[in-house]
Scaffold this active site. Structure first.
Site, PDB file in Angstrom:
ATOM      1  CG  ASN A   9      -1.858   1.120   1.304  1.00 11.62           C
ATOM      2  OD1 ASN A   9      -1.459   2.268   1.122  1.00 11.62           O
ATOM      3  ND2 ASN A   9      -3.120   0.833   1.571  1.00 11.62           N
ATOM      4  N   GLY A  11       0.192   4.402   0.274  1.00 14.47           N
ATOM      5  CA  GLY A  11      -0.111   5.369   1.336  1.00 14.47           C
ATOM      6  C   GLY A  11       0.598   4.991   2.621  1.00 14.47           C
ATOM      7  CE  LYS A  12      -1.872  -0.650   5.298  1.00 18.40           C
ATOM      8  NZ  LYS A  12      -1.888  -2.111   5.480  1.00 18.40           N
ATOM      9  CG  ASP A  70      -4.487  -6.211   8.468  1.00 18.69           C
ATOM     10  OD1 ASP A  70      -4.286  -6.372   7.249  1.00 18.69           O
ATOM     11  OD2 ASP A  70      -5.619  -6.315   8.977  1.00 18.69           O
ATOM     12  CB  SER A  71      -4.574  -0.299   9.335  1.00 16.06           C
ATOM     13  OG  SER A  71      -4.039  -0.201   8.038  1.00 16.06           O
ATOM     14  CG  PHE A 152      -3.605   6.261   2.396  1.00 19.48           C
ATOM     15  CD1 PHE A 152      -2.785   6.771   3.386  1.00 19.48           C
ATOM     16  CD2 PHE A 152      -4.079   4.955   2.538  1.00 19.48           C
ATOM     17  CE1 PHE A 152      -2.441   6.008   4.497  1.00 19.48           C
ATOM     18  CE2 PHE A 152      -3.731   4.183   3.642  1.00 19.48           C
ATOM     19  CZ  PHE A 152      -2.916   4.711   4.620  1.00 19.48           C
ATOM     20  CG  HIS A 180      -4.652   4.132  12.554  1.00 22.47           C
ATOM     21  ND1 HIS A 180      -4.676   5.385  11.991  1.00 22.47           N
ATOM     22  CD2 HIS A 180      -4.726   3.258  11.506  1.00 22.47           C
ATOM     23  CE1 HIS A 180      -4.777   5.283  10.671  1.00 22.47           C
ATOM     24  NE2 HIS A 180      -4.808   4.002  10.360  1.00 22.47           N
TER      25      HIS A 180
HETATM   26  P1  ITT Z   1      -1.182  -4.305   2.524  1.00 20.91           P
HETATM   27  O1  ITT Z   1      -2.029  -5.477   2.974  1.00 20.91           O
HETATM   28  O2  ITT Z   1      -0.278  -4.609   1.385  1.00 20.91           O
HETATM   29  O3  ITT Z   1      -0.477  -3.648   3.673  1.00 20.91           O
HETATM   30  P2  ITT Z   1      -3.764  -3.079   2.111  1.00 20.91           P
HETATM   31  O4  ITT Z   1      -4.207  -1.780   1.547  1.00 20.91           O
HETATM   32  O5  ITT Z   1      -4.425  -4.316   1.565  1.00 20.91           O
HETATM   33  O6  ITT Z   1      -2.177  -3.176   1.929  1.00 20.91           O
HETATM   34  P3  ITT Z   1      -4.974  -3.572   4.691  1.00 20.91           P
HETATM   35  O7  ITT Z   1      -5.409  -4.929   4.325  1.00 20.91           O
HETATM   36  O8  ITT Z   1      -4.363  -3.336   6.043  1.00 20.91           O
HETATM   37  O9  ITT Z   1      -3.886  -3.025   3.650  1.00 20.91           O
HETATM   38  O10 ITT Z   1      -6.193  -2.585   4.482  1.00 20.91           O
HETATM   39  C1  ITT Z   1      -6.199  -1.316   5.035  1.00 20.91           C
HETATM   40  C2  ITT Z   1      -7.427  -0.567   4.527  1.00 20.91           C
HETATM   41  O11 ITT Z   1      -7.795   0.428   5.472  1.00 20.91           O
HETATM   42  C3  ITT Z   1      -7.181   0.140   3.209  1.00 20.91           C
HETATM   43  O12 ITT Z   1      -8.376   0.173   2.469  1.00 20.91           O
HETATM   44  C4  ITT Z   1      -6.827   1.530   3.622  1.00 20.91           C
HETATM   45  O13 ITT Z   1      -7.191   2.455   2.656  1.00 20.91           O
HETATM   46  C5  ITT Z   1      -7.592   1.707   4.936  1.00 20.91           C
HETATM   47  N1  ITT Z   1      -6.738   2.453   5.848  1.00 20.91           N
HETATM   48  C6  ITT Z   1      -5.838   1.961   6.737  1.00 20.91           C
HETATM   49  N2  ITT Z   1      -5.158   2.948   7.337  1.00 20.91           N
HETATM   50  C7  ITT Z   1      -5.614   4.089   6.799  1.00 20.91           C
HETATM   51  C8  ITT Z   1      -5.271   5.431   6.973  1.00 20.91           C
HETATM   52  O14 ITT Z   1      -4.312   5.806   7.786  1.00 20.91           O
HETATM   53  N3  ITT Z   1      -5.939   6.337   6.271  1.00 20.91           N
HETATM   54  C9  ITT Z   1      -6.908   5.981   5.406  1.00 20.91           C
HETATM   55  N4  ITT Z   1      -7.286   4.732   5.148  1.00 20.91           N
HETATM   56  C10 ITT Z   1      -6.630   3.773   5.844  1.00 20.91           C
END
Ligand code: ITT
Length: 196
Positions: A9, A11-12, A70-71, A152, A180
């Site tokens: 991701n 954004g992360k 994971d968020s 993001f 978070h």
């Molecule tokens: P990875 O598994 O590769 O890390 P992912 O996007 O699939 O990438 P997650 O399964 O953890 O990651 O999903 C996180 C979701 O929550 C994703 O849709 C993000 O947009 C949202 N999210 C998490 N943290 C956020 C933040 O700080 N700001 C906005 N949206 C966030």
């Protein structure tokens, strides 16, 4: 310290690089190429562990330090949806925009203009074959529209407690302090101080 991020991701990745300015932060794809990891656990912690362990095992380097995140966002008025399904709320392969629009649609179905919401992040660390996890939360509310371009994911519809603007409008410096991810990473740094 060299830290490998077990996330795709963008954004992360951007946030981790800003949160760890004095460390060498490398996305796993730079070392291993793109890879799909099946996240089939039913908790943030379970999925964070799956991601960090998968990348640690593929790197095949005992001394690698791997971190995953994971968020997601939870809305109590919507039975805590989307929670661990935040990345695929609008379906498998959905974009950030699709997921944000789906959450706006769900709020509109219930005639909700603004309601409480919170983000959760679980960070898993794998080092020398051992797994460590920490969590962080950020509370606030979601609104039934998208405002601003910063951040993001769900950020343009999330207003953190104590503010009257979304993270689409607020600066990264503010998000860094209250997020978070920022809170979980503060704890992760303490763990790293002890184990590395
Ligand atoms: P990875 O598994 O590769 O890390 P992912 O996007 O699939 O990438 P997650 O399964 O953890 O990651 O999903 C996180 C979701 O929550 C994703 O849709 C993000 O947009 C949202 N999210 C998490 N943290 C956020 C933040 O700080 N700001 C906005 N949206 C966030």
């Amino acid at each position: 310290m060299r830290i490998v991020l077990a996330t795709s991701n963008k954004g992360k990745i951007n946030e981790f690089k800003k949160l760890l300015p004095t460390d060498e932060v490398v996305a796993f794809s730079e070392l291993l190429g793109e890879m799909e990891i099946i996240e089939d656990a039913d908790t943030f912690k379970g999925n964070a562990i799956i991601k960090a362990k998968t990348i640690y095992d593929k790197l095949n380097d005992e001394n690698a330090i791997v971190i995953s995140d994971d968020s997601g966002i939870s809305v109590p008025e919507l039975n805590n949806e989307p929670g661990i399904y935040s990345a695929r709320y609008a379906g498998q392969g959905a974009s950030d925009k699709d997921n944000l629009q789906k959450l706006i649609d769900e709020l509109n179905k219930k005639d909700i203009k603004e309601t409480a919401a919170y983000y959760t992040a679980c960070i898993a660390i794998v080092y020398k074959g051992e797994v460590y996890t920490v969590h962080g939360w950020m509370h606030g509310s979601v609104i039934n529209k998208e405002v601003g371009e910063n951040g993001f994911g769900y950020d343009p519809m999330f207003i953190p407690t104590g503010f009257d603007k979304t993270f689409g409008e607020l600066s990264h410096e503010i998000k860094k302090e209250f997020s978070h991810r920022g809170k979980a990473l503060k704890l992760a740094k303490k763990v790293l101080e002890v184990i590395v």
